[in-house]
Design an enzyme around this catalytic site. Structure first.
Site, short mmCIF file in Angstrom:
data_model
loop_
_atom_site.label_atom_id
_atom_site.label_comp_id
_atom_site.label_asym_id
_atom_site.label_seq_id
_atom_site.Cartn_x
_atom_site.Cartn_y
_atom_site.Cartn_z
N GLY A 1 -0.14 -97.23 -53.63
CA GLY A 1 -0.29 -97.98 -52.57
C GLY A 1 0.06 -97.31 -51.14
N PRO A 2 -0.05 -97.99 -50.01
CG PRO A 2 0.19 -99.58 -48.66
CD PRO A 2 -0.12 -99.14 -50.26
N GLY B 1 5.43 -95.63 -48.08
CA GLY B 1 6.90 -96.21 -47.69
C GLY B 1 7.00 -97.74 -48.15
N GLY C 1 8.00 -98.50 -51.31
CA GLY C 1 9.12 -98.59 -52.11
C GLY C 1 9.00 -98.09 -53.50
CG HIS D 1 -7.44 -100.62 -20.30
ND1 HIS D 1 -8.57 -99.81 -20.88
CD2 HIS D 1 -6.69 -100.81 -21.35
CE1 HIS D 1 -8.60 -99.57 -21.99
NE2 HIS D 1 -7.65 -100.26 -22.47
CD GLU D 2 -2.78 -101.92 -21.81
OE1 GLU D 2 -2.99 -102.55 -22.67
OE2 GLU D 2 -3.09 -100.68 -22.12
P1 ATP Z 1 5.94 -92.53 -50.50
O1 ATP Z 1 4.49 -93.08 -50.89
O2 ATP Z 1 5.63 -92.24 -48.91
O3 ATP Z 1 6.33 -91.69 -51.40
P2 ATP Z 1 7.47 -94.74 -51.18
O4 ATP Z 1 6.31 -95.90 -51.42
O5 ATP Z 1 7.77 -93.99 -52.42
O6 ATP Z 1 6.86 -93.85 -50.12
P3 ATP Z 1 9.93 -95.22 -50.83
O7 ATP Z 1 10.42 -93.85 -50.53
O8 ATP Z 1 10.34 -95.73 -52.07
O9 ATP Z 1 8.61 -95.09 -50.51
O10 ATP Z 1 10.61 -96.06 -49.51
C1 ATP Z 1 11.09 -95.38 -48.43
C2 ATP Z 1 12.50 -96.30 -48.01
O11 ATP Z 1 12.04 -97.46 -47.08
C3 ATP Z 1 13.27 -96.30 -48.88
O12 ATP Z 1 14.23 -95.48 -49.00
C4 ATP Z 1 14.03 -97.94 -48.71
O13 ATP Z 1 14.89 -97.69 -47.52
C5 ATP Z 1 12.88 -98.59 -47.68
N1 ATP Z 1 12.26 -99.52 -48.56
C6 ATP Z 1 10.88 -99.35 -48.90
N2 ATP Z 1 10.65 -100.48 -49.68
C7 ATP Z 1 11.77 -101.34 -49.92
C8 ATP Z 1 12.02 -102.48 -50.43
N3 ATP Z 1 11.25 -103.22 -51.09
N4 ATP Z 1 13.60 -102.90 -50.46
C9 ATP Z 1 14.32 -102.25 -49.63
N5 ATP Z 1 14.06 -101.06 -49.21
C10 ATP Z 1 12.84 -100.63 -49.09
#
Ligand code: ATP
Length: 518
Positions: free
Chosen positions: A127-128, A130, A132, A346-347
Site C-alpha cells: 500500500g501507499p 506511511g 503503518g 488565479h486562486e
Molecule cells: P513505508 O511504506 O514508507 O515504509 P509504512 O507503511 O511502513 O511506510 P510506518 O513506518 O509503519 O509506515 O508508519 C510511519 C509512522 O506513521 C509510524 O511510525 C506511526 O507514527 C505513524 N502511523 C502510521 N499508521 C499508523 C496507525 N495506523 N496508527 C498509529 N500510527 C500510525
C-alpha cells in the site's frame, strides 16, 4: 572494464613512459622538458587514475571473503529496543482481525501442528507509504513476544556477487535460532522485483536465495516473514505464489474514523487544549496517511513551543496541517504587485469554479506563498464518496483549470502559474481515457504496453477532454467576472480567506446580483 585488465594497462603505460623518458634523458633537447621530477609527476597521475577507477568500478565482482554483514548486524542490535502492540496501531481493525490467526499461531503453534494445519509463512503488506506497514509488523512481534528482525530490501542490493544472497542466508539463520521470530523485510521490491533479461547476476542470486529460504521453512519453525512494499506490481511471480508470500494484505490511507483514532494515539502524551475537536482534525486531513498525521501532531507541538504556549491549541494544528499539505510558508518572499494581482485572480478563479460547480468544500484560499506555490486553495472532500461520475471528473478538471481561465479572462494572456494545475488536470484526463473508459474510445482499459502503442489515439482523447473543460471554465469565469473580481480583490488585500469568509462574501454579492452558487 574488469579491474584487473585496467590495472595492468595502467601499470604497463607507466613503466613504458618511464623507460622512454629515461632513454631520452641523454638527448639534451628532451632533457630540458623531461627530468626526474617530470617522470615522478607522470607516475603520480597514473597511480591516482588507478585509484579512481578502482573506486568507481560498478561492474559486479566477487566479494572479498571477509566482507562483513555490518548493516544487518547493526540493525538487528536495535531491533527489539521497544515493544509495541496492536494498541499502538490505530484503525486498521479488519487487518488486525486478519492477522489474529498468525498471532495465535505464534503464541500456540502446537494447536495448529496437532491439526496438521499449515500457517502462511509469508505475509505481504502493500500500500501507499506511511500507512503503518512497519508499525503493524512490529506490533505482531510485540503481541507474540517474538523476536523482531527487521531488514530493508536495499540492504541486500550489493555490487559483489553473492553478498546479497549471503545476507539473506544470515538473516534467516538468525531467525531460526531465535524462534519465535518475525522477519520484516521493508521495500521487498528492491530484491523481489520481476526478473528480466536485463537483471544482473547478483540480483537474481539474492532473489533465488530468498525463495530457497522461504521454501526451507517447515511447520516446526515458528518464524513468520513479513514483506512490505509500495509496488506489489513489481514483484516476481515466484515470490507471491502460494507457499511463499501467499497472504497479501492491502493497507490503504485511513478513512475519517481511522484518522481520528490515529490522532488520538499521537496526541495521547501531549498537553492538548480540551477545546480540540479530533473529528474536525480528521476531516481536515482527508487523503493523508498515518505518517502524515503523526507528523502533524509533532509539528503542532513545535508551533506551540515556538509561541511559548503551555498547551497545543487548534491554531497550532491548523498551521501544522497547512505546513504538511503545502510546505513551509514563505513569509519573507517578496512578490511584485502585478504578480500578486495575477495570483489573486488565479486562486479566485479556482474558488469561483469550485462554487459554481459545487465540487469539494473549500476550507481556505491563500496567496501567501508556500513551498513552490504562490497561492493555494484548500478543499475538504466529502468523506462518504467512493465513486465519482464522469460529470464530476469533468467538474474537477474545470475547477483545476479555473485559475488559468481567470487569468485569460482578466489579463488576456496566460502565465506559467498553471504548471501544477495542468499536470493534475492531465492526470485525471489520462485516467478517464485509459482506466475508466470515459472518453470517446468508450469502455476501454489500456495496459501500460498498450498505452505506448496507442499513444496518439489516447493523446487525442486527453486533448479533447482538457479542451472541452477549459472552454467551459472560460465561459463560466467570464460570465461571473464581477464576482471573480470581488473575490480576487478581497484576497489581494487580506491574503487569506477561510471557507466561511468566502461564503459570506459570495452571499453578499449574490444579494445584489441574484447569483445562487452556494
Ligand atoms: P513505508 O511504506 O514508507 O515504509 P509504512 O507503511 O511502513 O511506510 P510506518 O513506518 O509503519 O509506515 O508508519 C510511519 C509512522 O506513521 C509510524 O511510525 C506511526 O507514527 C505513524 N502511523 C502510521 N499508521 C499508523 C496507525 N495506523 N496508527 C498509529 N500510527 C500510525
Amino acid at each position: 572494464m574488469k579491474k584487473k585488465t585496467l590495472f595492468f594497462i595502467l601499470l604497463f603505460s607507466i613503466i613504458l613512459n618511464t623507460i622512454i623518458f629515461k632513454a631520452f634523458q641523454g638527448n639534451s633537447k628532451f632533457a630540458t622538458y623531461f627530468n626526474n621530477s617530470t617522470i615522478f609527476i607522470i607516475m603520480l597521475i597514473g597511480i591516482s587514475l588507478m585509484i579512481y577507477f578502482f573506486k568507481h568500478d560498478n561492474s559486479p565482482q566477487f566479494a572479498p571473503a571477509n566482507l562483513k554483514n555490518e548493516k544487518n548486524e547493526k540493525r538487528n542490535e536495535k531491533s527489539d529496543e521497544s515493544r509495541i502492540g496492536f494498541k499502538d496501531v490505530a484503525g486498521l481493525e479488519e487487518v488486525k482481525d486478519e492477522l489474529g490467526e498468525i498471532i495465535d499461531f505464534l503464541k500456540s503453534p502446537d494447536k495448529y501442528r496437532a491439526m496438521g494445519a499449515k500457517i502462511p509463512k509469508g505475509i505481504l503488506l502493500h500500500g501507499p507509504p506511511g500507512t503503518g506497514k512497519t508499525l503493524l509488523a512490529r506490533a505482531i512481534a510485540g503481541e507474540t513476544n517474538a523476536k523482531f528482525i527487521p531488514a530493508s530490501g536495499s540492504e541486500f542490493v550489493e555490487k559483489y556477487v553473492g553478498v546479497g544472497a549471503k545476507r539473506v542466508r544470515t538473516l534467516f539463520e538468525k531467525a531460526r535460532k531465535e524462534t519465535p521470530s518475525v522477519i520484516f523485510i521493508d521495500e521487498i521490491d528492491a530484491i523481489g522485483a520481476k526478473r528480466t533479461l536485463e537483471s544482473n547476476n547478483e540480483k537474481d542470486q539474492t532473489l533465488n536465495q530468498l525463495l530457497i529460504e522461504l521454501d526451507g521453512f517447515n511447520n516446526e519453525q515458528t518464524v513468520i516473514i513479513i514483506g512490505a512494499t509500495n509496488r506489489i506490481d513489481m514483484l516476481d511471480e515466484a515470490l507471491i505464489r502460494p507457499g511463499r508470500f501467499d497472504r497479501n494484505i492491502f493497507i490503504g490511507n485511513p478513512d475519517i474514523k481511522s484518522r481520528e483514532e490515529i490522532f488520538k494515539v499521537h496526541i495521547k502524551n501531549k498537553p492538548i487544549s480540551p477545546k480540540i475537536n479530533v473529528n474536525e482534525l480528521a476531516k481536515r486531513t482527508h487523503g493523508m496517511s498515518g505518517a502524515h498525521i503523526s507528523n502533524i501532531a509533532n509539528e503542532a507541538a513545535i508551533f506551540a513551543v515556538r509561541d511559548n504556549k503551555k498547551i497545543i491549541d487548534f491554531d497550532d494544528f491548523s498551521r501544522a496541517i497547512e505546513k504538511v499539505i503545502g510546505g513551509i510558508e514563505r513569509k519573507n518572499f517578496s512578490i511584485i504587485e502585478k504578480e500578486k494581482r495575477r495570483v489573486s485572480f488565479h486562486e479566485a478563479g479556482h474558488a469561483l469554479m469550485g462554487k459554481i460547480l459545487n465540487t469539494d468544500l473549500i476550507s481556505k484560499i491563500s496567496i501567501i506563498p508556500r513551498s513552490q506555490a504562490l497561492g493555494y486553495v484548500m478543499y475538504t472532500p466529502d468523506e462518504e464518496r467512493f465513486l465519482i461520475t464522469k460529470d464530476e471528473l469533468h467538474s474537477k478538471i474545470k475547477v483545476i483549470l479555473g485559475g488559468r481561465a481567470a487569468e485569460e479572462a482578466i489579463f488576456g494572456n496566460i502565465s506559467t502559474g498553471a504548471k501544477d494545475d495542468l499536470k493534475k488536470a492531465n492526470q485525471i484526463a489520462f485516467q478517464m481515457v485509459c482506466e475508466y473508459g470515459m472518453s470517446d474510445l468508450q469502455n476501454r482499459f489500456y495496459e501500460s504496453n498498450l498505452i505506448h502503442r496507442c499513444y496518439d489515439l489516447i493523446d487525442k482523447e486527453i486533448n479533447k477532454i482538457i479542451d472541452i473543460c477549459y472552454k467551459d471554465s472560460l465561459v463560466k469565469v467570464k460570465s461571473n467576472i464581477d464576482l471573480l473580481s470581488k473575490i480576487a480583490d478581497v484576497l489581494y488585500h487580506k491574503e487569506t480567506l477561510t471557507g466561511e469568509e468566502l461564503n459570506t462574501l459570495i452571499k453578499k454579492f449574490d444579494g445584489s446580483h441574484n447569483l445562487s452558487i452556494i
